[in-house]
Motif scaffolding. Sequence first.
Motif, PDB file in Angstrom:
ATOM      1  N   LEU A   1      46.067  37.889  41.805  1.00 43.97           N
ATOM      2  CA  LEU A   1      47.192  37.005  41.479  1.00 43.97           C
ATOM      3  C   LEU A   1      46.823  36.073  40.345  1.00 43.97           C
ATOM      4  O   LEU A   1      47.579  35.886  39.392  1.00 43.97           O
ATOM      5  CB  LEU A   1      47.576  36.174  42.705  1.00 43.97           C
ATOM      6  N   VAL A   2      45.628  35.489  40.437  1.00 44.61           N
ATOM      7  CA  VAL A   2      45.187  34.564  39.392  1.00 44.61           C
ATOM      8  C   VAL A   2      45.050  35.305  38.071  1.00 44.61           C
ATOM      9  O   VAL A   2      45.500  34.830  37.024  1.00 44.61           O
ATOM     10  CB  VAL A   2      43.857  33.891  39.791  1.00 44.61           C
ATOM     11  N   PHE A   3      44.446  36.508  38.116  1.00 39.59           N
ATOM     12  CA  PHE A   3      44.226  37.259  36.884  1.00 39.59           C
ATOM     13  C   PHE A   3      45.545  37.570  36.189  1.00 39.59           C
ATOM     14  O   PHE A   3      45.748  37.245  35.021  1.00 39.59           O
ATOM     15  CB  PHE A   3      43.465  38.554  37.194  1.00 39.59           C
ATOM     16  N   PHE A   4      46.473  38.161  36.943  1.00 40.10           N
ATOM     17  CA  PHE A   4      47.730  38.556  36.301  1.00 40.10           C
ATOM     18  C   PHE A   4      48.603  37.351  35.984  1.00 40.10           C
ATOM     19  O   PHE A   4      49.288  37.318  34.962  1.00 40.10           O
ATOM     20  CB  PHE A   4      48.478  39.573  37.159  1.00 40.10           C
ATOM     21  N   GLY A   5      48.543  36.361  36.839  1.00 34.57           N
ATOM     22  CA  GLY A   5      49.315  35.153  36.575  1.00 34.57           C
ATOM     23  C   GLY A   5      48.877  34.498  35.287  1.00 34.57           C
ATOM     24  O   GLY A   5      49.690  34.150  34.425  1.00 34.57           O
ATOM     25  N   ARG A   6      47.566  34.401  35.135  1.00 36.06           N
ATOM     26  CA  ARG A   6      47.015  33.790  33.929  1.00 36.06           C
ATOM     27  C   ARG A   6      47.353  34.625  32.687  1.00 36.06           C
ATOM     28  O   ARG A   6      47.717  34.093  31.642  1.00 36.06           O
ATOM     29  CB  ARG A   6      45.507  33.658  34.098  1.00 36.06           C
ATOM     30  N   LEU A   7      47.266  35.936  32.866  1.00 35.21           N
ATOM     31  CA  LEU A   7      47.555  36.832  31.746  1.00 35.21           C
ATOM     32  C   LEU A   7      49.017  36.695  31.323  1.00 35.21           C
ATOM     33  O   LEU A   7      49.338  36.588  30.128  1.00 35.21           O
ATOM     34  CB  LEU A   7      47.260  38.278  32.166  1.00 35.21           C
ATOM     35  N   LEU A   8      49.884  36.649  32.313  1.00 40.86           N
ATOM     36  CA  LEU A   8      51.314  36.522  32.007  1.00 40.86           C
ATOM     37  C   LEU A   8      51.599  35.174  31.361  1.00 40.86           C
ATOM     38  O   LEU A   8      52.338  35.084  30.380  1.00 40.86           O
ATOM     39  CB  LEU A   8      52.138  36.672  33.293  1.00 40.86           C
ATOM     40  N   LEU A   9      50.990  34.129  31.912  1.00 39.73           N
ATOM     41  CA  LEU A   9      51.175  32.797  31.332  1.00 39.73           C
ATOM     42  C   LEU A   9      50.734  32.802  29.880  1.00 39.73           C
ATOM     43  O   LEU A   9      51.392  32.249  29.003  1.00 39.73           O
ATOM     44  CB  LEU A   9      50.353  31.769  32.107  1.00 39.73           C
TER      45      LEU A   9
END
Lengths: 335, 516
Positions: free
Chosen positions: B63-71
């Motif tokens: 979640l953190v990885f993709f969330g950060r990537l999307l952000l």
Amino acid sequence: MSATSPATTGVRRWEKDPILTVEHLTMRFGGLVAVGDLSFDVGRGDITALIGPNGAGKTTVFNCVTGFYKPTEGRIVMRHGPGANDALVERVTQSAAQHAEAGGSSVFLLERMPDHLISNKACVARTFQNIRLFGGMTVLENLLVAQHNSLMLASKFTFGGIFGIPSYRRAENQAREKAVYWLEHVDLIDRADDPAADLPYGDQRRLEIARAMCTGPQLLCLDEPAAGLNPRESAELNELLQFIRAEHGTSVLLIEHDMGVVMEISDHVVVLDYGEKISDGSAEEVRNDPKVIAAYLGVDDEAEIDIPEVRADISHGKQPAAGEAGGDSAAGGGQ
Amino acid sequence: MSDAALPTGFAVARVAASLRDAAVAAGLAAVLAFFFLALRTDIATGGLTITTRWFLFGTAVMLVFFGRLLLNLFFFKRGTGAERAVVAGAAVLAAGIWSAIGAAGFGAGLRSMLIGMVAAAIVVAILALVSHWRGGGAQAAGDKALKAAGMPRISILTSWLGKALFAFAVILPFFFAYFFPKQDRQYIDLAILIMTYIMLGWGLNIVVGLAGLLDLGYVAFYAVGAYSFALLAQNFGFGFWLALPLAGILAGCWGLVLGFPVLRLRGDYLAIVTLAFGEIIRVVLLNWYDFTNGPDGISGIPKPTLFGLEFKRGEGGFADFFGIAYDPIQRFIFLYYIIFCLALLTNFVTMRLRKLPVGRAWEALREDEIACRSLGINTTNTKLTAFAIGAMFGGFAGSFFATRQGFISPESFSFLESAIILAIVVLGGLGSQIGVVISSVVMIGGIELLRNIGFLKQVFGPEFEPTQYRMLIFGLAMVLIMVWKPRGLISTREPTAVLKERKRIGADMVAQGEGH
């Protein structure tokens, strides 16, 4: 204190009918003497300039006059009504009062008054070196805030205003008319509904002067009004100040570095250096005063040695930064 | 310049940088989550047992990885549409695969896979919408003509919103009584609560929003108002309508008392001292047993009457007088209209004061205190009036609170109340009246709404207890709003005087005053 005002005899115009008298003003910050035993007069209806190199104490004098600083020593007298009124001044000084009125003229001891009363009662308005407008309020609102005290009275201290009494509505309309009048004269009428922070620098300077004028002052104190203005804007400022004096009879006290402005419009120039007065006289006199040339306008090295006062100053170790002042003279003093 | 015109090398470097950044964030999350999520100790007979929860751990890190990537791609570095689509697709795919692994390997069932897919899809949809919206906003800001055209549209929107909200507020009790006859009492009670907070928010808005003085102890005035009424009723038999103005005046006086010592304070010091004053009131109420009845509180506070008519069953009551059937809901409707009128009064007075010299002086004080003094404004008096008037409305609201509850104790006036009221004002936008309404509805209504999130049980399983996550969800929502709108929901300022054309003033120009 040795105020050398060369030539001319008799009592000067500003000594005969002063609106503001600064007497033996001293301001100390801890061990630092920012202003030391300074005395000068501001003539009624005159444009008086307070000049001096950076750090000479000009703004400190301003802050003392407008009540932002309480002077360590000295007396600052503001007079409404003609003449020096010496007897009345003495009477107020002896009493504990801040001001006194007699025969249609009143006298205010500014060093005893809080800042808001100096503006409200003594009718001294000021502007700031770094512009202090109400940035998030519109240009019109800025000018209405300046008329706070008269509007507050008209609104019966809000109690009448909240019910919309007619006398308040009339007063508000008058206040708007006054604001419009000043907006027209500082050429900002088209921007009346824009936030003040949105205006270009030169416009902000003019708006600050208009705002100060909306308080209905008898003495207008301007702290470097031409700073950051281009030559055309400087010329407009000159016209504005001449207009203020001619139409409203407001006396003007200004701090300025722009010698073009100072020499062109000032009736009376007071020169400060290291918190002390080094010269006091008309623009012409001050321009030719060797001490001023040395201290502020700057001279080349040979000329400095030839002036006795300058030599004396050098031996006292009080020589100002000649290089910096020299730059100023090249820009302003040489005209 | 469109994104397509950018050199390809730049785009690749940007994606690489985003990936690197996301990986670092995921690494940090892994370190933190290892002890909190991956390992769990339980007390068992004979000591502790460690259970591992790798699936949960992996989910958090992903979640953190993709969330950060999307952000990164949507907000920070502004990737192209293609990049966003690829990453969003990858996120959904990864979420799906991961859920499937979870379903197969860890026996979490089909449901968790669905949850993963749905959650990822929702996140992507929200991000895409927000990014689209922000992109539109940025374009408008760049284009002066568009901006000029856009500003009045927003202005019209908020003005219509205000009118619509007002109309709804007028008919609200009958709306609920007609359409939700089973739950009308619950809804009207909630509306009363929201209206109380709107009034408190409007009162505090005078101090914080207009005068720019950060007050963390506003609940003190609320308490003074409530206790004034309760004590006047208990000791002298005062009714609500007689005690209401007195409570307002007493709270206003307390505002003056509090105002004096804090006049010279600025910024953080002002906030701390007001906070302390708020607590002092509460502690005094708690410990002065002879006078306030201490922690036991005061009960039996009289209910408000309609020109002497009580809302009770039988002879002489409201229903009897008008010859209609008695219904307990009548009292709630009456209470609703009382607080509605009080709130309207607050709003009317505030709007009026803004256009008067005192209100302009408040705003000028917020903008620049030194300039105010140079214009002859007595800043001491101006600050005191702001404190006193704000406090007075707090006092009105307090006495309403007392009559509505029928029982008050110091517990109701904790710092949390001050914090909620301040949050309402800040979230709504400092100085904005309609903003306070919206944020009150969002905050108070939102907290209440989150009590009824039973449907989440159908998603997360029967052992999921949604009310436990209430404050967490609420906090997250607030953080999101403040990220999205850092100066509050309605951050523009309406000028109080207009010469030719009414223009709204952007939040970036308006100063926030002391303590911000």
